[in-house]
Design an enzyme around this catalytic site. Structure first.
Site, PDB file in Angstrom:
ATOM      1  N   ARG A  78     -24.981  71.894  54.892  1.00 44.59           N
ATOM      2  CA  ARG A  78     -25.233  70.597  55.526  1.00 44.59           C
ATOM      3  C   ARG A  78     -25.113  70.768  57.033  1.00 44.59           C
ATOM      4  O   ARG A  78     -24.054  71.158  57.530  1.00 44.59           O
ATOM      5  CB  ARG A  78     -24.224  69.559  55.024  1.00 44.59           C
ATOM      6  CG  ARG A  78     -24.334  68.244  55.754  1.00 44.59           C
ATOM      7  CD  ARG A  78     -23.415  67.142  55.217  1.00 44.59           C
ATOM      8  NE  ARG A  78     -23.584  65.982  56.077  1.00 44.59           N
ATOM      9  CZ  ARG A  78     -22.632  65.436  56.817  1.00 44.59           C
ATOM     10  NH1 ARG A  78     -21.391  65.878  56.761  1.00 44.59           N
ATOM     11  NH2 ARG A  78     -22.911  64.422  57.614  1.00 44.59           N
ATOM     12  N   HIS A 122     -25.925  62.850  63.845  1.00 43.71           N
ATOM     13  CA  HIS A 122     -24.486  63.128  63.884  1.00 43.71           C
ATOM     14  C   HIS A 122     -24.040  62.969  65.340  1.00 43.71           C
ATOM     15  O   HIS A 122     -23.580  63.909  65.974  1.00 43.71           O
ATOM     16  CB  HIS A 122     -24.192  64.512  63.310  1.00 43.71           C
ATOM     17  CG  HIS A 122     -22.780  64.705  62.820  1.00 43.71           C
ATOM     18  ND1 HIS A 122     -22.475  65.176  61.559  1.00 43.71           N
ATOM     19  CD2 HIS A 122     -21.583  64.487  63.420  1.00 43.71           C
ATOM     20  CE1 HIS A 122     -21.149  65.264  61.415  1.00 43.71           C
ATOM     21  NE2 HIS A 122     -20.584  64.858  62.535  1.00 43.71           N
ATOM     22  N   GLU A 167     -21.233  58.912  59.376  1.00 46.47           N
ATOM     23  CA  GLU A 167     -20.094  58.085  59.779  1.00 46.47           C
ATOM     24  C   GLU A 167     -20.444  57.024  60.825  1.00 46.47           C
ATOM     25  O   GLU A 167     -19.929  57.057  61.949  1.00 46.47           O
ATOM     26  CB  GLU A 167     -18.951  58.963  60.302  1.00 46.47           C
ATOM     27  CG  GLU A 167     -18.455  59.977  59.276  1.00 46.47           C
ATOM     28  CD  GLU A 167     -17.155  60.666  59.693  1.00 46.47           C
ATOM     29  OE1 GLU A 167     -16.727  60.506  60.853  1.00 46.47           O
ATOM     30  OE2 GLU A 167     -16.567  61.347  58.842  1.00 46.47           O
ATOM     31  N   ASN A 300     -17.148  61.263  53.343  1.00 46.04           N
ATOM     32  CA  ASN A 300     -16.278  62.191  54.066  1.00 46.04           C
ATOM     33  C   ASN A 300     -14.844  61.721  53.873  1.00 46.04           C
ATOM     34  O   ASN A 300     -14.497  60.602  54.250  1.00 46.04           O
ATOM     35  CB  ASN A 300     -16.599  62.182  55.568  1.00 46.04           C
ATOM     36  CG  ASN A 300     -17.993  62.722  55.861  1.00 46.04           C
ATOM     37  OD1 ASN A 300     -18.654  63.264  54.980  1.00 46.04           O
ATOM     38  ND2 ASN A 300     -18.430  62.585  57.110  1.00 46.04           N
ATOM     39  N   TYR A 302     -10.729  62.787  54.313  1.00 48.27           N
ATOM     40  CA  TYR A 302      -9.740  63.709  54.875  1.00 48.27           C
ATOM     41  C   TYR A 302      -8.297  63.358  54.561  1.00 48.27           C
ATOM     42  O   TYR A 302      -7.475  64.220  54.330  1.00 48.27           O
ATOM     43  CB  TYR A 302      -9.880  63.763  56.404  1.00 48.27           C
ATOM     44  CG  TYR A 302     -11.119  64.486  56.856  1.00 48.27           C
ATOM     45  CD1 TYR A 302     -11.113  65.870  57.022  1.00 48.27           C
ATOM     46  CD2 TYR A 302     -12.297  63.798  57.092  1.00 48.27           C
ATOM     47  CE1 TYR A 302     -12.252  66.539  57.414  1.00 48.27           C
ATOM     48  CE2 TYR A 302     -13.446  64.467  57.491  1.00 48.27           C
ATOM     49  CZ  TYR A 302     -13.419  65.835  57.647  1.00 48.27           C
ATOM     50  OH  TYR A 302     -14.548  66.503  58.036  1.00 48.27           O
ATOM     51  N   GLU A 364     -17.982  65.871  53.447  1.00 49.25           N
ATOM     52  CA  GLU A 364     -17.004  66.550  54.310  1.00 49.25           C
ATOM     53  C   GLU A 364     -15.625  66.412  53.696  1.00 49.25           C
ATOM     54  O   GLU A 364     -15.238  65.336  53.258  1.00 49.25           O
ATOM     55  CB  GLU A 364     -16.934  65.922  55.714  1.00 49.25           C
ATOM     56  CG  GLU A 364     -18.111  66.224  56.591  1.00 49.25           C
ATOM     57  CD  GLU A 364     -17.991  65.591  57.979  1.00 49.25           C
ATOM     58  OE1 GLU A 364     -16.855  65.362  58.460  1.00 49.25           O
ATOM     59  OE2 GLU A 364     -19.047  65.303  58.577  1.00 49.25           O
TER      60      GLU A 364
HETATM   61  C1  FCB Z   1     -15.562  63.813  60.860  1.00 43.77           C
HETATM   62  C2  FCB Z   1     -16.827  64.225  61.583  1.00 43.77           C
HETATM   63  C3  FCB Z   1     -16.961  65.712  61.774  1.00 43.77           C
HETATM   64  C4  FCB Z   1     -15.651  66.357  62.134  1.00 43.77           C
HETATM   65  C5  FCB Z   1     -14.564  65.935  61.182  1.00 43.77           C
HETATM   66  C6  FCB Z   1     -13.224  66.570  61.434  1.00 43.77           C
HETATM   67  O1  FCB Z   1     -15.236  62.510  61.237  1.00 43.77           O
HETATM   68  O2  FCB Z   1     -17.952  63.781  60.858  1.00 43.77           O
HETATM   69  O3  FCB Z   1     -17.949  65.932  62.756  1.00 43.77           O
HETATM   70  O4  FCB Z   1     -15.334  66.112  63.435  1.00 43.77           O
HETATM   71  O5  FCB Z   1     -14.428  64.544  61.187  1.00 43.77           O
END
Ligand code: FCB
Length: 458
Positions: A78, A122, A167, A300, A302, A364
């Site tokens: 990607r 992006h 995002e 995405n 985290y 992500e």
């Molecule tokens: C996300 C972004 C990516 C990267 C990660 C850590 O928000 O999409 O570009 O910076 O965080």
């Protein structure tokens, strides 16, 4: 002992990057300036005055980089396309050299049997379009459709997986409310909601264009989703958590699913901004355009952020100590983000069961740890390996629960330019020496290769 979990046969394993974070060559071969070029060149905006001018120099190293991906066994990659490389003035004049770069990249990926997943936006808006009003202006959404058209006409015969935006919440909120990302505006609520609307509109408008230019393709959008529960069950904390959810998630997901913008958000805005009227910028037909059916959604994920309402005095809220958040340094990455794998199941479950999306990719997921080469040159980034394994296991649980998760992209293939943090945060499964541009696969990268090879996680 953990049991070995096998993934579905067609499950896709890949890694992700973004143009500004890796390409470099910021002013080469006819590329126009982007808002991130301007932002990073403005003193005080990015940590250590770092810029993406060179980054991992992927623009010049892409062929070796694809070889590396192939050696690692990646099934998909990607990446994002830099709008100002294709249309340096935002619209109009096409920069063929820019198109050729992506065309060569795609050919090389296909030759290596790596499926390209391309993101159109992006975050690197052409600076000229920002000067003409940026995302708060409807004309930027029109320009995006032109850009999507040019790009998918050139690559749509070979790229069959498209993502319009990455995002949008970060574009609107960090760009126009917090000022931490380009264009660096603080506290402009009206600009932020208009940005959200125009990003969504440009997404919806471009879907038929992309499908026309890339027959048989699948198109979606990528949303960031945290698992962000209230710190306590108090009304104050719950309201705050709901408000966050409105501006970070529901403002996108609701209209994408054919619903209206969150009513609470609209009424809050009407109170806060005297001149606010949604009828000024939401025109007849817009909500229908935004709700055009997608083939998949990218998520995405985290971390988890526990939401405390600090607008009310502490003594008027339920004591947070009654509901302690787990504070354990071991559980935080170098970004200060909590490691909370269970949250991935929460967000995937929510997207599927609440919005019935046909297909989901984790577009992500990853973590920042700075472990570098030891004396023997090997990078023992055990914490990243553990982070990824735990999240893969949760992804497996999601599939078992019937959630149509079709693939998983690790963020990131490389250590790279981490936006406002510059090169201070390393998310890669491949180490990059930013002086020499040497790449070394980290232990986590080797483990990922084994996961892909066996299609299973221990
Ligand atoms: C996300 C972004 C990516 C990267 C990660 C850590 O928000 O999409 O570009 O910076 O965080």
């Amino acid at each position: 002992m953990n049991t070995r979990l096998l993934f579905p046969e067609k499950f896709i394993w890949g890694a992700a990057t973004a143009a500004y974070q890796i390409e470099g060559a910021w002013n080469e071969d006819g590329k126009g300036e982007s808002i991130w070029d301007r932002f990073s060149h403005t003193p005080g905006k990015v940590l250590n005055q770092d810029t993406g001018d060179v980054a991992t120099n992927h623009y010049h190293h892409y062929h070796h980089d694809v070889d590396l991906m192939q050696a690692m066994g990646l099934q998909a990659y990607r990446f994002s396309i830099a709008w100002p490389r294709i249309l340096p003035a935002g619209r109009g004049q096409i920069n063929q050299v820019g198109i050729d770069f992506y065309s060569r990249l795609v050919d090389r990926l296909l030759a290596a049997k790596i499926t390209p997943f391309a993101t159109l936006y992006h975050w690197d808006l052409p600076q000229v379009l920002y000067e003409a009003g940026g995302w708060p202006a409807r004309s930027t959404a029109e320009a995006f459709v032109e850009y999507a058209d040019v790009t998918t006409r050139a690559l749509g015969d070979r790229v069959k997986n498209w993502m319009t935006h990455n995002e949008p919440a970060v574009v609107a909120n960090l760009g126009y409310l917090m000022g931490e990302h380009a264009p660096g505006i603080k506290g402009d609520c009206l600009a932020a909601v208009k940005t959200a609307h125009h990003l969504l509109l440009s997404h919806g408008w471009s879907l038929p264009v992309i499908r026309q230019n890339s027959p048989g393709c699948e198109v979606g959008i990528v949303l960031n989703m945290g698992f962000d529960p209230p710190a306590s069950p108090s009304l104050a904390d719950r309201k705050k958590a709901n408000g966050n959810d409105d501006i970070w998630f529901r403002i996108y997901m609701e209209p994408l699913s054919g619903r209206q913008y969150p009513a609470d958000l609209i009424s809050t805005l009407s109170v806060r901004i005297p001149q606010f009227s949604k009828d000024d910028y939401i025109l007849p037909g817009d909500m229908e355009s935004i709700a055009a059916p997608m083939d998949f959604i990218g998520i995405n994920y985290y971390t988890r952020r526990i939401v405390r309402n600090t607008d009310v005095p502490e003594e008027e809220n339920l004591p947070q100590t009654l509901f302690p958040a787990p504070k354990n340094d071991e559980n935080y990455t170098e970004m200060g983000w909590e490691v909370f794998p269970e949250g991935l199941l929460q967000v995937l479950g929510r997207v599927y069961f609440e919005y019935k999306v046909p297909k989901i990719y984790v577009t992500e997921n990853g973590c920042s740890y700075s472990d570098g080469p030891g004396a023997d040159g090997r990078i023992r980034d055990e914490r990243r390996t553990r982070y990824l394994r735990e999240h893969f296991r949760v992804a497996h649980k999601a599939i078992q629960a019937g959630i149509p998760l079709a693939g998983y992209f690790v963020w990131s293939l490389f250590d790279n330019f981490e936006w406002a943090f510059g090169y201070a945060q390393r998310f890669g499964i491949v180490w990059v020496d930013f002086q020499t541009q040497q790449r070394i696969i980290k232990d986590s990268g080797h483990c990922f290769t084994e996961v892909i090879r066996s299609n299973a996680v221990d």
